[in-house]
Design a protein around this motif. Structure first.
Motif, PDB file in Angstrom:
ATOM      1  N   PHE A 134       0.527  -1.190   0.381  1.00  0.00           N
ATOM      2  CA  PHE A 134       0.004   0.087   0.179  1.00  0.00           C
ATOM      3  C   PHE A 134       0.381   1.154   0.140  1.00  0.00           C
ATOM      4  CE2 PHE A 134      -2.104   3.375   2.077  1.00  0.00           C
ATOM      5  CZ  PHE A 134      -3.650   3.027   1.666  1.00  0.00           C
ATOM      6  N   PRO A 135       0.741   2.418  -1.081  1.00  0.00           N
ATOM      7  CA  PRO A 135      -0.632   2.250  -1.770  1.00  0.00           C
ATOM      8  C   PRO A 135      -0.623   2.104  -2.981  1.00  0.00           C
ATOM      9  CG  PRO A 135       0.751   4.692  -1.694  1.00  0.00           C
ATOM     10  CD  PRO A 135       1.701   3.739  -0.761  1.00  0.00           C
ATOM     11  N   PHE A 136       0.174   1.387  -3.278  1.00  0.00           N
ATOM     12  CA  PHE A 136      -0.403   0.334  -4.643  1.00  0.00           C
ATOM     13  C   PHE A 136       0.712   0.822  -5.721  1.00  0.00           C
ATOM     14  CE2 PHE A 136      -3.039  -1.681  -1.569  1.00  0.00           C
ATOM     15  CZ  PHE A 136      -2.580  -2.347  -1.798  1.00  0.00           C
ATOM     16  N   ASP A 137       1.339   2.011  -5.084  1.00  0.00           N
ATOM     17  CA  ASP A 137       2.200   3.009  -6.851  1.00  0.00           C
ATOM     18  C   ASP A 137       2.836   2.632  -7.784  1.00  0.00           C
ATOM     19  OD1 ASP A 137       0.741   5.244  -4.722  1.00  0.00           O
ATOM     20  OD2 ASP A 137       2.717   5.361  -3.896  1.00  0.00           O
ATOM     21  N   SER A 138       3.182   1.268  -7.476  1.00  0.00           N
ATOM     22  CA  SER A 138       3.582   0.068  -8.869  1.00  0.00           C
ATOM     23  C   SER A 138       2.466   0.024  -9.775  1.00  0.00           C
ATOM     24  CB  SER A 138       4.797  -0.530  -8.522  1.00  0.00           C
ATOM     25  OG  SER A 138       3.307  -1.412  -7.531  1.00  0.00           O
ATOM     26  N   LEU A 139       1.829   0.156  -9.402  1.00  0.00           N
ATOM     27  CA  LEU A 139       0.243  -0.734 -10.714  1.00  0.00           C
ATOM     28  C   LEU A 139      -0.297   1.005 -11.616  1.00  0.00           C
ATOM     29  CD1 LEU A 139      -1.323  -2.726 -11.984  1.00  0.00           C
ATOM     30  CD2 LEU A 139      -3.231  -2.639 -10.122  1.00  0.00           C
ATOM     31  N   PRO A 140       0.068   1.300 -12.435  1.00  0.00           N
ATOM     32  CA  PRO A 140      -0.470   1.999 -12.897  1.00  0.00           C
ATOM     33  C   PRO A 140      -1.875   1.572 -13.014  1.00  0.00           C
ATOM     34  CG  PRO A 140       1.680   1.389 -14.462  1.00  0.00           C
ATOM     35  CD  PRO A 140       0.932   0.469 -13.516  1.00  0.00           C
ATOM     36  N   ARG A 141      -2.609   2.689 -13.033  1.00  0.00           N
ATOM     37  CA  ARG A 141      -4.445   2.936 -13.211  1.00  0.00           C
ATOM     38  C   ARG A 141      -4.487   2.861 -14.826  1.00  0.00           C
ATOM     39  NH1 ARG A 141      -6.484   6.173  -7.735  1.00  0.00           N
ATOM     40  NH2 ARG A 141      -5.056   5.239  -6.862  1.00  0.00           N
ATOM     41  N   ASN A 142      -3.697   3.838 -15.637  1.00  0.00           N
ATOM     42  CA  ASN A 142      -4.511   2.977 -17.064  1.00  0.00           C
ATOM     43  C   ASN A 142      -3.824   2.040 -18.027  1.00  0.00           C
ATOM     44  OD1 ASN A 142      -2.512   3.643 -20.058  1.00  0.00           O
ATOM     45  ND2 ASN A 142      -4.186   5.238 -20.058  1.00  0.00           N
ATOM     46  N   TYR A 143      -4.809   1.702 -18.675  1.00  0.00           N
ATOM     47  CA  TYR A 143      -4.493   0.103 -19.008  1.00  0.00           C
ATOM     48  C   TYR A 143      -3.573  -0.453 -19.716  1.00  0.00           C
ATOM     49  CZ  TYR A 143      -5.994  -4.398 -19.996  1.00  0.00           C
ATOM     50  OH  TYR A 143      -6.371  -5.979 -20.759  1.00  0.00           O
ATOM     51  N   LYS A 144      -3.362   0.647 -20.849  1.00  0.00           N
ATOM     52  CA  LYS A 144      -2.333   0.566 -21.998  1.00  0.00           C
ATOM     53  C   LYS A 144      -1.043   0.645 -20.881  1.00  0.00           C
ATOM     54  CE  LYS A 144      -4.687   1.666 -25.612  1.00  0.00           C
ATOM     55  NZ  LYS A 144      -4.622   3.050 -26.508  1.00  0.00           N
ATOM     56  N   LYS A 145      -0.437   1.439 -19.642  1.00  0.00           N
ATOM     57  CA  LYS A 145       0.343   1.424 -19.342  1.00  0.00           C
ATOM     58  C   LYS A 145       0.944   0.242 -18.463  1.00  0.00           C
ATOM     59  CE  LYS A 145       0.875   6.891 -18.973  1.00  0.00           C
ATOM     60  NZ  LYS A 145       0.709   7.712 -18.552  1.00  0.00           N
ATOM     61  N   ALA A 146      -0.505   0.069 -17.596  1.00  0.00           N
ATOM     62  CA  ALA A 146      -0.135  -0.753 -16.473  1.00  0.00           C
ATOM     63  C   ALA A 146       0.469  -2.526 -17.503  1.00  0.00           C
ATOM     64  CB  ALA A 146      -2.051  -1.451 -16.532  1.00  0.00           C
ATOM     65  N   VAL A 147      -0.250  -2.337 -18.395  1.00  0.00           N
ATOM     66  CA  VAL A 147      -0.046  -3.856 -19.368  1.00  0.00           C
ATOM     67  C   VAL A 147       1.618  -2.959 -20.230  1.00  0.00           C
ATOM     68  CG1 VAL A 147      -0.349  -4.828 -21.677  1.00  0.00           C
ATOM     69  CG2 VAL A 147      -1.998  -4.447 -20.618  1.00  0.00           C
ATOM     70  N   SER A 148       1.620  -2.709 -21.084  1.00  0.00           N
ATOM     71  CA  SER A 148       2.939  -2.265 -20.468  1.00  0.00           C
ATOM     72  C   SER A 148       4.103  -2.342 -19.555  1.00  0.00           C
ATOM     73  CB  SER A 148       3.243  -0.649 -21.271  1.00  0.00           C
ATOM     74  OG  SER A 148       4.869  -0.843 -21.292  1.00  0.00           O
ATOM     75  N   LYS A 149       3.580  -1.948 -19.032  1.00  0.00           N
ATOM     76  CA  LYS A 149       5.012  -2.722 -17.273  1.00  0.00           C
ATOM     77  C   LYS A 149       4.652  -4.084 -17.192  1.00  0.00           C
ATOM     78  CE  LYS A 149       6.139  -0.825 -13.056  1.00  0.00           C
ATOM     79  NZ  LYS A 149       5.682  -0.041 -11.567  1.00  0.00           N
ATOM     80  N   PHE A 150       3.933  -4.698 -16.464  1.00  0.00           N
ATOM     81  CA  PHE A 150       3.985  -6.298 -16.201  1.00  0.00           C
ATOM     82  C   PHE A 150       3.315  -6.815 -16.842  1.00  0.00           C
ATOM     83  CE2 PHE A 150       2.479  -2.962 -12.619  1.00  0.00           C
ATOM     84  CZ  PHE A 150       3.400  -4.211 -11.296  1.00  0.00           C
ATOM     85  N   GLY A 151       2.913  -6.753 -18.015  1.00  0.00           N
ATOM     86  CA  GLY A 151       2.475  -8.029 -19.431  1.00  0.00           C
ATOM     87  C   GLY A 151       1.229  -8.347 -19.365  1.00  0.00           C
ATOM     88  N   LEU A 152       0.281  -8.356 -20.132  1.00  0.00           N
ATOM     89  CA  LEU A 152      -0.742  -9.131 -20.067  1.00  0.00           C
ATOM     90  C   LEU A 152      -1.523  -9.325 -19.108  1.00  0.00           C
ATOM     91  CD1 LEU A 152      -3.677  -8.497 -21.509  1.00  0.00           C
ATOM     92  CD2 LEU A 152      -2.584  -9.692 -23.407  1.00  0.00           C
ATOM     93  N   THR A 153      -0.204 -11.142 -19.353  1.00  0.00           N
ATOM     94  CA  THR A 153      -0.719 -12.242 -18.321  1.00  0.00           C
ATOM     95  C   THR A 153      -1.029 -11.683 -16.765  1.00  0.00           C
ATOM     96  OG1 THR A 153       0.902 -13.224 -20.561  1.00  0.00           O
ATOM     97  CG2 THR A 153       0.383 -14.165 -18.180  1.00  0.00           C
ATOM     98  N   LYS A 154       0.095 -11.111 -16.515  1.00  0.00           N
ATOM     99  CA  LYS A 154       0.403 -10.925 -14.994  1.00  0.00           C
ATOM    100  C   LYS A 154      -1.218  -9.968 -15.039  1.00  0.00           C
ATOM    101  CE  LYS A 154       3.217  -9.150 -11.424  1.00  0.00           C
ATOM    102  NZ  LYS A 154       4.201  -8.396 -10.596  1.00  0.00           N
ATOM    103  N   ILE A 155      -1.851  -9.089 -16.342  1.00  0.00           N
ATOM    104  CA  ILE A 155      -2.291  -8.149 -15.483  1.00  0.00           C
ATOM    105  C   ILE A 155      -3.889  -8.805 -15.585  1.00  0.00           C
ATOM    106  CG2 ILE A 155      -3.891  -6.293 -16.586  1.00  0.00           C
ATOM    107  CD1 ILE A 155      -1.822  -5.175 -15.084  1.00  0.00           C
ATOM    108  N   GLU A 156      -3.797  -9.911 -16.669  1.00  0.00           N
ATOM    109  CA  GLU A 156      -5.353 -10.369 -16.240  1.00  0.00           C
ATOM    110  C   GLU A 156      -5.846 -11.663 -14.760  1.00  0.00           C
ATOM    111  OE1 GLU A 156      -6.240 -12.142 -19.775  1.00  0.00           O
ATOM    112  OE2 GLU A 156      -7.215 -10.339 -20.778  1.00  0.00           O
ATOM    113  N   ALA A 157      -4.133 -12.158 -14.789  1.00  0.00           N
ATOM    114  CA  ALA A 157      -3.676 -12.909 -13.772  1.00  0.00           C
ATOM    115  C   ALA A 157      -4.615 -12.425 -12.417  1.00  0.00           C
ATOM    116  CB  ALA A 157      -2.911 -14.027 -13.274  1.00  0.00           C
ATOM    117  N   ASN A 158      -4.123 -10.754 -12.363  1.00  0.00           N
ATOM    118  CA  ASN A 158      -3.963 -10.254 -11.196  1.00  0.00           C
ATOM    119  C   ASN A 158      -5.501  -9.310 -11.139  1.00  0.00           C
ATOM    120  OD1 ASN A 158      -1.649 -11.153 -10.555  1.00  0.00           O
ATOM    121  ND2 ASN A 158      -0.694  -9.482 -10.369  1.00  0.00           N
ATOM    122  N   GLY A 159      -6.434  -9.768 -11.928  1.00  0.00           N
ATOM    123  CA  GLY A 159      -7.215  -9.068 -12.471  1.00  0.00           C
ATOM    124  C   GLY A 159      -7.406  -7.285 -12.859  1.00  0.00           C
ATOM    125  N   VAL A 160      -9.299  -7.343 -13.878  1.00  0.00           N
ATOM    126  CA  VAL A 160      -9.118  -6.332 -14.088  1.00  0.00           C
ATOM    127  C   VAL A 160     -10.170  -5.082 -13.771  1.00  0.00           C
ATOM    128  CG1 VAL A 160      -7.460  -7.291 -16.330  1.00  0.00           C
ATOM    129  CG2 VAL A 160     -10.551  -7.766 -16.058  1.00  0.00           C
TER     130      VAL A 160
END
Length: 218
Positions: free
Chosen positions: A29-55
Motif C-alpha cells: 500500500f498504496p500500490f503506486d507501482s500499478l498504473p491506473r492506465n490500462y495500456k501503461k499497466a500492460v506495458s509495465k507488467f505484461g498482459l498475462t500478469k495483469i489478467e491473472a491479477n484481475g482487471v
C-alpha cells in the motif's frame, strides 16, 4: 424472453478476472507501482500478469462507457443490460475479498470470505441500518473504481482478525461464532453495502449525465 445478463456472466469461466484486483500481488500500500492506465499497466507488467491479477477497475470503466453510449443512443434494452452489468462490477469492488489473493491464509481462515459477505448478510440483514448517500457525479470512473478497491482492501485485515477471534475456543462456526463475528465485523458489512448502493447510483448518474441527460422512458 428477456435474458438476465448476470446469467451469461456466470456461465463464462474466463469471467473471474473481471471481478477481482489482487492488490497484494503488486507493491505494498498504496500500490503506486500499478498504473491506473490500462495500456501503461500492460506495458509495465505484461498482459498475462495483469489478467491473472484481475482487471476489475478497468472493467468498471469499460461498462461505464458502454452505458453512456447506450443512454446517448437511447437504446433502452442496452441501458437495462449495461446498467445491470455495471452495477454488478461496481458492487464487486466493495467486497474486500475481491481485492487480495489470500490463498496462503486459507489453511487457517478457510471460507472467511463466504462467512463475511454471504453468511453474515443472510443471518443479520434485517438488522442492517442501511445509510447510502446521495448519488454524485464521478469525474473519472476508472480512477474512482481504483479508489473503491483500495478502500475495500483496507478492511481485509480487520475482517480476518475478527474472524479468527470469533472462532476462539469454539469447536466450529456455531451461532455463537456468528454473533461474535457480527459484533466485530458487522459494521464493515453494513458500510460496504451502503457504499455499494451509493456507488452504483453514482455510476448510473454519471453515465446518464455524460450522455447529455436524455429524457428517460416512462
Amino acid at each position: 424472453m428477456v435474458t438476465d445478463p448476470l446469467d451469461t456472466l456466470a456461465k463464462n469461466p474466463a469471467e473471474k478476472k473481471y471481478h477481482v484486483l489482487y492488490l497484494n500481488r503488486y507493491s505494498p500500500f498504496p500500490f503506486d507501482s500499478l498504473p491506473r492506465n490500462y495500456k501503461k499497466a500492460v506495458s509495465k507488467f505484461g498482459l498475462t500478469k495483469i489478467e491473472a491479477n484481475g482487471v476489475l477497475p478497468w472493467q468498471i470503466g469499460v461498462y461505464n462507457e458502454k452505458l453512456t453510449d447506450a443512454f446517448r443512443k437511447q437504446n433502452w434494452d442496452e441501458v437495462r443490460q449495461y446498467s445491470t452489468l455495471l452495477a454488478h462490477y461496481v458492487a464487486e469492488a466493495q467486497d474486500p475479498f475481491n481485492t487480495a489473493d489470500i490463498t496462503e491464509t486459507r489453511s487457517t481462515l478457510a471460507g472467511a470470505d463466504e462467512r463475511f459477505d454471504t453468511n453474515l448478510v443472510d443471518r443479520y440483514s434485517l438488522f442492517f441500518p442501511m445509510r447510502p448517500n446521495d448519488a454524485h457525479y464521478i469525474g473519472d470512473p476508472t480512477d474512482n473504481a481504483f479508489e473503491d478497491c483500495f478502500s475495500s482492501h483496507s478492511w481485509l485485515q480487520i475482517i480476518l482478525l475478527a474472524d479468527r477471534r470469533s472462532r476462539a475456543n469454539l469447536p466450529d462456526f456455531t451461532d455463537e461464532y456468528y454473533d461474535r463475528f457480527y459484533n466485530q465485523a458487522g459494521a464493515v458489512v453494513i458500510r460496504q453495502l451502503s457504499d455499494a448502493a451509493t456507488e452504483v447510483g453514482s455510476y448510473w448518474l454519471t453515465a446518464w449525465t455524460n450522455a447529455g441527460k436524455p429524457p428517460l422512458p416512462h
